[in-house]
Design a protein around this motif. Structure first.
Motif, PDB file in Angstrom:
ATOM      1  N   LEU A 389       0.744  -1.004   0.038  1.00 18.01           N
ATOM      2  CA  LEU A 389      -0.086   0.139   0.003  1.00 18.01           C
ATOM      3  C   LEU A 389       0.779   1.393  -0.036  1.00 18.01           C
ATOM      4  O   LEU A 389       1.977   1.300   0.514  1.00 18.01           O
ATOM      5  CB  LEU A 389      -0.759   0.039   1.073  1.00 18.01           C
ATOM      6  CG  LEU A 389      -1.750  -1.193   1.542  1.00 18.01           C
ATOM      7  CD1 LEU A 389      -2.392  -1.133   2.825  1.00 18.01           C
ATOM      8  CD2 LEU A 389      -2.682  -1.342   0.242  1.00 18.01           C
ATOM      9  N   GLY A 390       0.417   2.337  -0.675  1.00 14.71           N
ATOM     10  CA  GLY A 390       1.236   3.594  -0.688  1.00 14.71           C
ATOM     11  C   GLY A 390       0.413   4.577  -0.369  1.00 14.71           C
ATOM     12  O   GLY A 390      -0.894   4.711  -0.383  1.00 14.71           O
ATOM     13  N   SER A 391       1.048   5.709   0.185  1.00 14.86           N
ATOM     14  CA  SER A 391       0.153   6.838   0.355  1.00 14.86           C
ATOM     15  C   SER A 391       1.092   8.332   0.037  1.00 14.86           C
ATOM     16  O   SER A 391       2.229   8.228  -0.003  1.00 14.86           O
ATOM     17  CB  SER A 391       0.168   6.917   1.885  1.00 14.86           C
ATOM     18  OG  SER A 391      -0.326   8.262   2.355  1.00 14.86           O
ATOM     19  N   VAL A 392       0.262   9.278  -0.653  1.00 11.63           N
ATOM     20  CA  VAL A 392       0.855  10.470  -1.148  1.00 11.63           C
ATOM     21  C   VAL A 392       0.257  11.691  -0.867  1.00 11.63           C
ATOM     22  O   VAL A 392      -0.985  11.558  -1.322  1.00 11.63           O
ATOM     23  CB  VAL A 392       1.392  10.282  -2.547  1.00 11.63           C
ATOM     24  CG1 VAL A 392       0.354   9.881  -3.547  1.00 11.63           C
ATOM     25  CG2 VAL A 392       2.389  11.323  -3.078  1.00 11.63           C
ATOM     26  N   GLY A 393       0.455  12.815  -1.035  1.00 12.70           N
ATOM     27  CA  GLY A 393      -0.037  14.067  -1.175  1.00 12.70           C
ATOM     28  C   GLY A 393       0.016  14.802  -0.013  1.00 12.70           C
ATOM     29  O   GLY A 393       0.018  16.089   0.068  1.00 12.70           O
ATOM     30  N   GLU A 394      -0.064  14.348   1.214  1.00  8.38           N
ATOM     31  CA  GLU A 394      -0.183  15.241   2.514  1.00  8.38           C
ATOM     32  C   GLU A 394       0.233  14.448   3.511  1.00  8.38           C
ATOM     33  O   GLU A 394       0.583  12.882   3.420  1.00  8.38           O
ATOM     34  CB  GLU A 394      -1.534  15.614   2.640  1.00  8.38           C
ATOM     35  CG  GLU A 394      -2.363  14.635   2.542  1.00  8.38           C
ATOM     36  CD  GLU A 394      -3.911  14.893   2.760  1.00  8.38           C
ATOM     37  OE1 GLU A 394      -4.035  15.438   3.597  1.00  8.38           O
ATOM     38  OE2 GLU A 394      -4.733  14.318   2.064  1.00  8.38           O
TER      39      GLU A 394
END
Ligand code: WTA
Length: 655
Positions: A389-394
């Motif tokens: 899983l990945g997370s991005v943007g803030e």
């Protein structure tokens, strides 16, 4: 920036790297340390080896030629190399992957999806390229793309890359005025759009918006229109034509233009703290190499993986991690037209099951919104295929991180919290799944070749456990090269605050383990649902309204969006502050810039806190918006300290 969120973002938990992740991954902890050290100590050798991941018609012999010195900012990588980005994303894969799916397209309507093989991608891109060439578009010409998330968006971008034209993708949620501004700035003579877009069952009048934008911008010779929803639209016979009709009369062969590594690949506009959006310019070689390399290592991408990044191609995440990175690696990349909550809150997870997605990359705002709907919509799906899983943007708050990890990933899948920017081209700070212990809320450690530095307000570099402003001390191949048409602004924005370093605009903490925790913007940029908004842009929109005399815009903590837009508005003498006017102003900004810029809260303020020299004290306005009136700090330098009392008393949305 705001204490409440910073408090929440501290978590003591550490998740060790399970053996099964390390076994599969390209890099374990020892290898990370070794490669990282070499990427700094033998930078030229390191990047010369990495350059081999691309196919060059002339391999580069010069690797890095960069300077962050005041007045001499210049960034060149692989400067004598010659290559073509479309060749690297398509043609070179054909011998092995002609029949492999390059793009899985999933429509807004769940009954619509299709698989596009590498051969089909080649043929479609060549057709689009030939259609452009027939209109005299060639190397160096700018092409504005204003399309929904349909395969033609990918064809259009790669077609530009193929013939050496420079694409400027404008997010299809922007207003005609915002589009016009971007057309004018890069003087594109051709726009590629669709009749309408479709999101969450709602139609977006793209062609009408283009008509209005072109009327305002002028200078546009051609508008290429993709038929998507089939709604009748106005066609100007001298200027507009249907894409399919033009594509029928061209061949599926189009040679790739040989491009120098430093020839521009694309322009992407992004908001800054002042003035109009800046055209961030990325070039061909370094950008593509960095997108490809980060995609492989950060997502631990292996042959056969099904990979899905939920971003829109209108943002940099869509450029680097839907299109260029994955396709350069010969991956299968999923492109999703819709939204997370349509037709139901289970949509993301249903799409994962439908297409057996292994790697899933999304934004904290989506995670928080889905988390609010509870576990049920997730748990009724299988998600067995998910591996990463990945997370991005803030910044992702630990609560959302834990939910993503435990409920969505069932504690099987590592989360890569990736920090980067439009300007950086690719991921700079991130865990590597087989190497890095995870801490919820921390983007962890620098990627290869990246040298983060934390500085204080005077630019002094701070060591060890500390917090301050995040800079990058050394260039990396994916770095933006300039602001299109305004190199002075490039120097001013990124290199003048602190000498000899790139300033990111973000605040950051480094913990005792050397992990980085991004705390949010320290400039006048706010991050709303992962979208960057310059407060100055919203302010100038508000003051353009005839009833507004003055406006100041700041961010405030918002449970779903991360930050919401809080506007203080002073009305013209004699104008009544009514509920109606509030709605009218929200609608005004929405129409002027686009829905993503709509103020969440408007406070009518008879006066704004100003210094005696007339400068608005934003620090105070931020504290009031954040509902922290006890930490307003020194207000004695204000021309009229009484305005603060009034502002605190009338704060909107009191908790
Ligand atoms: C923020 C998006 C914390 C940051 C790729 C940055 C993040 C801005 C993260 C760039 C993260 C992005 N953790 N903050 N993992 N990723 N940001 O240009 O403030 O749209 O400066 O690029 O988003 O936004 P942009």
């Amino acid at each position: 920036m705001n204490n409440r969120r910073q408090e929440k973002s501290v978590s003591d938990k550490i998740y060790d790297v399970p053996a099964e992740w390390t076994t599969r991954a390209f890099v374990d902890d020892a290898k990370y340390n070794e490669m990282y050290a070499r990427s700094i100590s033998h930078s030229n050798g390191f990047w010369a080896e990495q350059a081999k991941r691309l196919n060059w018609s002339h391999a580069p012999t010069k690797i890095e030629n960069t300077s962050f010195a005041p007045g001499k900012i210049s960034i060149k990588w692989f400067e004598d190399g010659v290559l073509n980005a479309a060749y690297n994303c398509i043609d070179r894969h054909l011998p092995k992957r002609a029949n492999q799916t390059a793009i899985i397209w999933e429509g807004d309507d769940p009954s619509q999806s299709k698989h596009i093989s590498y051969q089909e991608l080649h043929d479609e891109v060549c057709k689009m390229a030939n259609v452009l060439r027939n209109r005299n578009v060639g190397k160096g010409d700018r092409v504005t793309i204003y399309l929904p998330m349909i395969p033609e968006a990918a064809y259009a971008m790669l077609a530009c890359a193929r013939i050496g034209a420079v694409h400027s993708v404008v997010f299809a949620g922007f207003s005609p005025d915002s589009l016009a501004q971007r057309i004018t700035d890069c003087q594109s003579k051709i726009i590629i759009t669709a009749d309408e877009g479709l999101r969450g069952g709602k139609k977006v009048p793209l062609k009408n918006n283009v008509d209005a934008a072109v009327a305002k911008a002028g200078g546009v010779d051609w508008v290429v229109v993709v038929k998507h929803t089939g709604t009748p639209v106005n066609m100007d016979p001298a200027r507009d034509f249907w894409y399919r009709e033009a594509a029928e009369v061209v061949t599926t062969e189009c040679p790739c233009e040989p491009m120098n590594a430093e020839d521009p690949l694309f322009i992407l506009y992004t908001s800054g703290s002042t003035g109009q959006p800046k055209g961030v310019l990325h070039t061909t070689g370094g950008y593509l190499l960095f997108a490809s390399m980060t995609h492989q290592y950060v997502f631990d991408y292996h042959e056969g993986d099904i990979y899905w990044c939920t971003a829109d191609v209108g943002w940099v995440t869509g450029h680097s991690y839907i299109l260029y990175g994955p396709l350069a690696n010969g991956a299968t990349t999923l492109m999703f037209e819709g939204v997370p909550n349509y037709p139901s809150m289970s949509r993301f997870w249903e799409v994962i099951d439908k297409h057996k997605v292994n790697i899933f990359y999304t934004a904290p705002t989506a995670i928080r919104a889905l988390m609010q709907a509870g576990d049920e919509p997730v748990k009724k799906t299988s998600r067995k295929s998910l591996r990463l899983l990945g997370s991005v943007g803030e910044p992702i708050n630990p609560e959302a991180w834990e939910w993503y990890y435990h409920v969505v990933g069932e504690a099987r899948a590592p989360i890569v919290d990736t920090w980067w920017q439009t300007e950086t081209g690719g991921i700079l700070i991130t865990p590597l799944p087989g190497a890095t212990k995870l801490k919820p809320g921390s983007a962890t450690r620098p990627f290869f070749g990246v040298v983060p530095e934390i500085v204080d307000a005077d630019g002094k570099v701070l060591d060890g456990e500390t917090s301050g402003n995040l800079c990058i001390a050394k260039s990396w191949p994916g770095q933006m090269r300039t602001v299109y048409g305004d190199h002075a602004r490039f120097e001013q924005t990124y290199f003048s605050t602190y000498k000899n370093k790139y300033f990111t605009g973000d605040g950051c903490r480094r913990d005792a383990d050397g992990y980085y925790w991004i705390t949010g913007r320290v400039d006048d940029v706010i991050n709303v649902s992962g979208h960057r908004m310059g407060t100055a842009e919203v302010e100038s929109s508000l003051v353009a309204h005839e009833k507004v005399s003055e406006a100041a815009v700041v961010g405030y903590p918002h449970d779903i969006k991360g930050q919401g837009i809080y506007a203080y508005v002073t009305l013209m003498n004699g104008v009544e502050p009514t509920e109606e006017l509030r709605k009218e102003l929200v609608a005004w900004v929405r129409k002027d810039i686009g829905p993503i810029a709509s103020p969440d809260l408007i406070q009518f303020a008879p006066g704004l806190p100003k210094t005696r020299s007339g400068k608005i004290m934003r620090r105070i306005l931020r504290k009031i918006a954040e509902d922290e009136p006890s930490s307003l700090g020194d207000t004695s330098t204000l021309a009229d300290p009484a305005v603060v009392t009034d502002l605190v008393e009338h704060r909107q949305n009191k908790r």
